[in-house]
Scaffold this motif. Sequence first.
Motif, PDB file in Angstrom:
ATOM      1  N   SER A 115      -5.096  11.477  10.476  1.00 58.79           N
ATOM      2  CA  SER A 115      -5.900  11.350   9.056  1.00 58.79           C
ATOM      3  C   SER A 115      -5.245  10.114   8.439  1.00 58.79           C
ATOM      4  CB  SER A 115      -5.724  12.451   8.238  1.00 58.79           C
ATOM      5  OG  SER A 115      -4.495  12.842   7.862  1.00 58.79           O
ATOM      6  N   PHE A 116      -5.959   9.606   7.460  1.00 63.62           N
ATOM      7  CA  PHE A 116      -5.545   8.389   6.851  1.00 63.62           C
ATOM      8  C   PHE A 116      -4.042   8.662   6.109  1.00 63.62           C
ATOM      9  CE2 PHE A 116      -5.194   5.860   2.638  1.00 63.62           C
ATOM     10  CZ  PHE A 116      -5.398   4.517   3.367  1.00 63.62           C
ATOM     11  N   SER A 117      -3.015   7.802   6.403  1.00 62.72           N
ATOM     12  CA  SER A 117      -1.717   8.023   5.798  1.00 62.72           C
ATOM     13  C   SER A 117      -1.428   6.669   5.100  1.00 62.72           C
ATOM     14  CB  SER A 117      -1.031   8.318   6.931  1.00 62.72           C
ATOM     15  OG  SER A 117      -0.614   7.039   7.725  1.00 62.72           O
ATOM     16  N   ARG A 118       0.050   6.948   4.669  1.00 61.01           N
ATOM     17  CA  ARG A 118       0.702   5.750   4.055  1.00 61.01           C
ATOM     18  C   ARG A 118       0.851   4.511   4.921  1.00 61.01           C
ATOM     19  NH1 ARG A 118       6.025   8.579   2.198  1.00 61.01           N
ATOM     20  NH2 ARG A 118       6.721   6.384   1.820  1.00 61.01           N
ATOM     21  N   ALA A 119       0.538   4.707   6.273  1.00 58.40           N
ATOM     22  CA  ALA A 119       0.843   3.386   7.404  1.00 58.40           C
ATOM     23  C   ALA A 119      -0.597   2.751   7.299  1.00 58.40           C
ATOM     24  CB  ALA A 119       1.151   4.122   8.704  1.00 58.40           C
ATOM     25  N   ASP A 120      -1.517   3.437   7.337  1.00 60.29           N
ATOM     26  CA  ASP A 120      -2.866   2.788   7.194  1.00 60.29           C
ATOM     27  C   ASP A 120      -2.986   1.896   5.791  1.00 60.29           C
ATOM     28  OD1 ASP A 120      -4.149   3.841   9.755  1.00 60.29           O
ATOM     29  OD2 ASP A 120      -3.674   5.704   8.599  1.00 60.29           O
ATOM     30  N   LEU A 121      -2.848   2.621   4.828  1.00 55.70           N
ATOM     31  CA  LEU A 121      -2.737   2.145   3.507  1.00 55.70           C
ATOM     32  C   LEU A 121      -1.746   0.779   3.279  1.00 55.70           C
ATOM     33  CD1 LEU A 121      -2.346   4.039   0.247  1.00 55.70           C
ATOM     34  CD2 LEU A 121      -0.974   1.972   0.660  1.00 55.70           C
ATOM     35  N   THR A 122      -0.834   1.036   3.947  1.00 53.78           N
ATOM     36  CA  THR A 122       0.179  -0.180   3.914  1.00 53.78           C
ATOM     37  C   THR A 122      -0.433  -1.659   4.493  1.00 53.78           C
ATOM     38  OG1 THR A 122       2.220   1.242   3.592  1.00 53.78           O
ATOM     39  CG2 THR A 122       2.463  -1.142   4.305  1.00 53.78           C
ATOM     40  N   ALA A 123      -0.997  -1.043   5.660  1.00 54.89           N
ATOM     41  CA  ALA A 123      -1.496  -2.484   6.477  1.00 54.89           C
ATOM     42  C   ALA A 123      -2.696  -2.848   5.903  1.00 54.89           C
ATOM     43  CB  ALA A 123      -2.050  -1.710   7.955  1.00 54.89           C
ATOM     44  N   ALA A 124      -3.648  -2.199   5.318  1.00 57.73           N
ATOM     45  CA  ALA A 124      -4.684  -2.601   4.584  1.00 57.73           C
ATOM     46  C   ALA A 124      -4.137  -3.373   3.388  1.00 57.73           C
ATOM     47  CB  ALA A 124      -5.869  -1.681   4.502  1.00 57.73           C
ATOM     48  N   ALA A 125      -3.588  -2.576   2.586  1.00 55.54           N
ATOM     49  CA  ALA A 125      -3.093  -3.510   1.263  1.00 55.54           C
ATOM     50  C   ALA A 125      -2.478  -4.763   1.674  1.00 55.54           C
ATOM     51  CB  ALA A 125      -2.205  -2.525   0.457  1.00 55.54           C
ATOM     52  N   PHE A 126      -1.619  -4.747   2.606  1.00 51.61           N
ATOM     53  CA  PHE A 126      -0.712  -6.083   2.640  1.00 51.61           C
ATOM     54  C   PHE A 126      -1.676  -7.092   3.146  1.00 51.61           C
ATOM     55  CE2 PHE A 126       3.864  -4.091   3.448  1.00 51.61           C
ATOM     56  CZ  PHE A 126       3.965  -3.710   2.039  1.00 51.61           C
ATOM     57  N   LEU A 127      -2.755  -6.990   3.960  1.00 50.80           N
ATOM     58  CA  LEU A 127      -3.563  -7.854   4.189  1.00 50.80           C
ATOM     59  C   LEU A 127      -4.896  -8.025   3.468  1.00 50.80           C
ATOM     60  CD1 LEU A 127      -3.259  -6.980   8.031  1.00 50.80           C
ATOM     61  CD2 LEU A 127      -2.850  -9.173   6.952  1.00 50.80           C
ATOM     62  N   ALA A 128      -5.036  -7.156   2.378  1.00 50.88           N
ATOM     63  CA  ALA A 128      -6.180  -7.379   1.513  1.00 50.88           C
ATOM     64  C   ALA A 128      -6.120  -8.785   1.008  1.00 50.88           C
ATOM     65  CB  ALA A 128      -6.133  -6.407   0.424  1.00 50.88           C
ATOM     66  N   PRO A 129      -5.331  -9.581   0.516  1.00 52.73           N
ATOM     67  CA  PRO A 129      -5.465 -10.881   0.046  1.00 52.73           C
ATOM     68  C   PRO A 129      -5.975 -11.790   1.055  1.00 52.73           C
ATOM     69  CG  PRO A 129      -3.218 -10.030  -0.370  1.00 52.73           C
ATOM     70  CD  PRO A 129      -3.686  -9.116   0.341  1.00 52.73           C
ATOM     71  N   MET A 130      -6.044 -11.357   2.351  1.00 55.84           N
ATOM     72  CA  MET A 130      -6.738 -12.270   3.354  1.00 55.84           C
ATOM     73  C   MET A 130      -8.309 -11.983   3.354  1.00 55.84           C
ATOM     74  SD  MET A 130      -4.255 -14.046   4.438  1.00 55.84           S
ATOM     75  CE  MET A 130      -3.634 -14.132   2.813  1.00 55.84           C
ATOM     76  N   PHE A 131      -8.636 -10.684   2.919  1.00 46.91           N
ATOM     77  CA  PHE A 131     -10.195 -10.749   2.817  1.00 46.91           C
ATOM     78  C   PHE A 131     -10.652 -10.381   1.586  1.00 46.91           C
ATOM     79  CE2 PHE A 131      -8.162  -6.554   4.543  1.00 46.91           C
ATOM     80  CZ  PHE A 131      -8.240  -5.604   3.458  1.00 46.91           C
ATOM     81  N   GLN A 132      -9.844 -10.211   0.667  1.00 49.63           N
ATOM     82  CA  GLN A 132     -10.021 -10.593  -0.860  1.00 49.63           C
ATOM     83  C   GLN A 132     -11.302  -9.555  -1.368  1.00 49.63           C
ATOM     84  OE1 GLN A 132     -11.572 -14.503  -1.654  1.00 49.63           O
ATOM     85  NE2 GLN A 132      -9.645 -15.483  -0.789  1.00 49.63           N
ATOM     86  N   PRO A 133     -10.903  -8.175  -1.308  1.00 50.87           N
ATOM     87  CA  PRO A 133     -11.777  -7.121  -1.727  1.00 50.87           C
ATOM     88  C   PRO A 133     -12.103  -7.227  -3.278  1.00 50.87           C
ATOM     89  CG  PRO A 133      -9.761  -6.251  -1.142  1.00 50.87           C
ATOM     90  CD  PRO A 133      -9.375  -7.689  -0.786  1.00 50.87           C
ATOM     91  N   PRO A 134     -13.079  -6.753  -3.603  1.00 55.74           N
ATOM     92  CA  PRO A 134     -13.260  -6.714  -5.275  1.00 55.74           C
ATOM     93  C   PRO A 134     -12.667  -5.642  -5.825  1.00 55.74           C
ATOM     94  CG  PRO A 134     -15.353  -5.605  -3.909  1.00 55.74           C
ATOM     95  CD  PRO A 134     -14.338  -6.192  -3.029  1.00 55.74           C
ATOM     96  N   GLN A 135     -12.038  -4.623  -5.257  1.00 57.28           N
ATOM     97  CA  GLN A 135     -10.924  -3.809  -5.987  1.00 57.28           C
ATOM     98  C   GLN A 135      -9.695  -4.345  -6.443  1.00 57.28           C
ATOM     99  OE1 GLN A 135     -12.896  -3.468  -3.013  1.00 57.28           O
ATOM    100  NE2 GLN A 135     -13.591  -1.134  -2.803  1.00 57.28           N
ATOM    101  N   TYR A 136      -9.262  -5.498  -5.776  1.00 56.73           N
ATOM    102  CA  TYR A 136      -8.112  -6.097  -5.997  1.00 56.73           C
ATOM    103  C   TYR A 136      -8.339  -6.756  -7.192  1.00 56.73           C
ATOM    104  CZ  TYR A 136      -3.759  -7.832  -3.954  1.00 56.73           C
ATOM    105  OH  TYR A 136      -2.502  -7.961  -4.166  1.00 56.73           O
TER     106      TYR A 136
END
Length: 245
Positions: free
Chosen positions: A188-209
């Motif tokens: 299941s989704f965990s803090r590892a997945d959250l960390t990976a996607a959060a850290f790279l989020a500035p590279m794909f610029q999601p609207p939630q940010y």
Amino acid sequence: MALQLYQFAISHYCEKVRWALDFKGINHQTVNLLPGQHVNALKKLGADASSVPVIVHDGRCVQGSARIIDYLEETFPERPLTPSDPAAREQALAWEQRMDDELGPAVRCFAYHYFLQRPKVVTPMLTAGTPFYNRYLIRLAFSRVDEIMRKWMKINEKTANTSREIMERYLTELAGAYEKSPFLAGGSFSRADLTAAAFLAPMFQPPQYPVPWPEPKRIPEPVRDWLAQWQPQLQTLEDLYLANR
């Protein structure tokens, strides 16, 4: 009193905590700080003055994204982000620590090296969520802001190139891991997945940010070229983000 999160809106370490709070449905109040001026605010909380995120809850001050998630897991156990299986837990925590130590700083260094060369573009992101006049303050003192940020985070051409290599190594590793399993640790989704996607989020610029992302044409050319090259690998993280954020 609701839990308080002291943050920079632009920080991907703060995005990691914002996401954890939202994932768990925890009522909280966000306090946006201005880089530089945050020092006094954090001192008053009894925290180390140099870094965010910081949360204050029931008289307790907790600093650092991993320690904050530990606290949230203990205090608000609903919708856990840490696997209960010992092996999966160890795997999730190992992924998180590696990315905290390597990927997070690399994304920050690479992006800031180029965006600090575009004051008009980066200023609205640095001041997001703070009073409007902070934009003028940052613009007036931008040469000093640039100098301090580069010195504090050791940002220069050489470190930016090294950071790019680290990002590419992680994107390759993460893409390979997600080809084998939908999650990095356990089923299941965990803090590892959250960390990976959060850290790279500035590279794909999601609207939630919560920052005003620049239009593509205003992104520095070296960053724009890199994003085009690594778009397939970034898409995997963007899909994960959009499915769970």
